[in-house]
Design an enzyme around this catalytic site. Structure first.
Site, short mmCIF file in Angstrom:
data_model
loop_
_atom_site.label_atom_id
_atom_site.label_comp_id
_atom_site.label_asym_id
_atom_site.label_seq_id
_atom_site.Cartn_x
_atom_site.Cartn_y
_atom_site.Cartn_z
N ARG A 231 14.33 -1.00 14.22
CA ARG A 231 13.32 -0.35 13.62
C ARG A 231 12.12 -0.96 13.79
NH1 ARG A 231 13.39 4.19 9.90
NH2 ARG A 231 15.51 4.87 9.58
N CYS B 149 -3.15 10.80 28.39
CA CYS B 149 -3.06 11.47 29.59
C CYS B 149 -4.31 12.27 29.84
CB CYS B 149 -1.50 12.60 29.23
SG CYS B 149 -2.00 13.51 27.84
#
Length: 335
Positions: free
Chosen positions: A80, A152
């Site tokens: 984690r 993006c």
């Protein structure tokens, strides 16, 4: 030059598609993957089968606690805390941070403790320098240990904006991205404290949303700082998005000259990054397209010599992940 050895943190949409692109291009070698929420067998399943991009054509198996793709073994970690991932034990010098969680210099730099030489964040960052392939790679300094591949949408918008600004000048502009559904959205109406509209069911709605993509262009192209802003509409499609850039030009021109400038860039300095088409295309025609941005010449319109709307498509998953691979390979070549 030796192929850069890379670790991927976060095996979600981008993590998995980056791995596919790494294998297909051979530009980087992924030697380790970390994801605390996905066990090994499920990791193999998620990589092999993809509702959008189809089944992976090669072999995918698990062996000795490792993910084995086309005979190549990849170490798997389930940490984690990024600081606890032993990247150096796998030989990973570069880490692609694709959890969407560790997007600042401070949080992403935790990977350096595990032996990484550099971290590339596959998301926009508030403070890490952002690089867009084809636009500002020449500004990269090898001393930078944490960098961002921007978003993006910025990867779609920036190449187009650069060509237009370099050729005709942009006085100001507004961008709208009609954006495919992403993993953070809800299948049905659900709680979303910070963004009430964003909590509405993705498949049932066109959802207005904010995006920092246009403003981020000002970070990668300083000449456009403060000249662009934008918004998004999230729509019920699984992949492929489209940018609508409406700009006031500094120099009067005609649409044919604009098309010619973009076409020249797509065949020259921006080849492979900026595409060009005059076909009557729709969104699914770009699923799996490697380009960051594909200019749709027949979709744009011009009102006057200095006021024009330009349209450019992008596979927000595949094209972006392809650029992540390119950015890692480029930065490694400078070390």
């Amino acid at each position: 030059m030796a192929i850069p050895k890379v670790g991927i943190n976060g095996f979600g949409r981008i993590g998995r598609i980056v791995l596919r692109n790494a294998i297909l291009t051979g530009k980087i070698q992924v030697v380790a993957v970390n994801d605390p929420f996905i066990d090994l067998d499920y990791m193999a399943y998620m990589f092999k089968y993809d509702s959008t991009h189809g089944r992976f054509e090669g072999s995918v198996e698990t062996k000795g606690g490792k993910l084995v793709i086309d005979g190549h073994s990849i170490d798997v970690h389930n940490e984690r805390d990024p600081a606890n991932i032993k990247w150096s034990a796998s030989g990973a010098e570069y880490v692609i941070e694709s959890t969407g969680v560790f997007t600042t210099k401070e949080t992403a730099s935790a990977h350096l403790k595990g032996g990484a030489k550099r971290v590339i964040i596959s998301a926009p960052s508030k403070d890490a320098p952002m690089f867009v392939v084809g636009v500002n790679l020449e500004k990269f300094n090898p001393s930078e240990k944490v960098i961002s591949n921007a978003s993006c949408t910025t990867n779609c918008l920036a190449p187009l904006a650069k060509v237009i600004n370099d050729t005709f000048g942009i006085e100001e502009g507004l961008m709208t991205t009609v954006h495919a559904t992403t993993a953070t959205q809800k299948t049905v109406d659900g709680p979303s404290k910070k963004d009430w509209r964003g909590g509405r069911g993705a498949s049932a709605n066109i959802i207005p949303s904010s995006t920092g993509a246009a403003k981020a262009v000002g970070k990668v192209i300083p000449a456009l700082n403060g000249k662009l802003t934008g918004m998004a509409f999230r729509v019920p499609t699984p992949d492929v998005s489209v940018v609508d850039l409406t700009v006031k030009l500094a120099k009067p021109t005609n649409y044919e000259d604009i098309k010619a400038a973009i076409k020249a860039a797509s065949e020259g300095p921006m080849k492979g990054v900026l595409g060009y088409t005059e076909d009557s295309v729709v969104s699914t025609d770009f699923c799996g397209d490697n380009h960051s941005s594909i200019f749709d010449a027949s979709a744009g319109i011009q009102l006057s010599p200095q006021f024009v709307k330009l349209v450019s498509w992008y596979d927000n998953e595949w094209g972006y992940s392809h650029r992540v691979v390119d950015l890692v390979a480029y930065t490694a070549s400078k070390d």
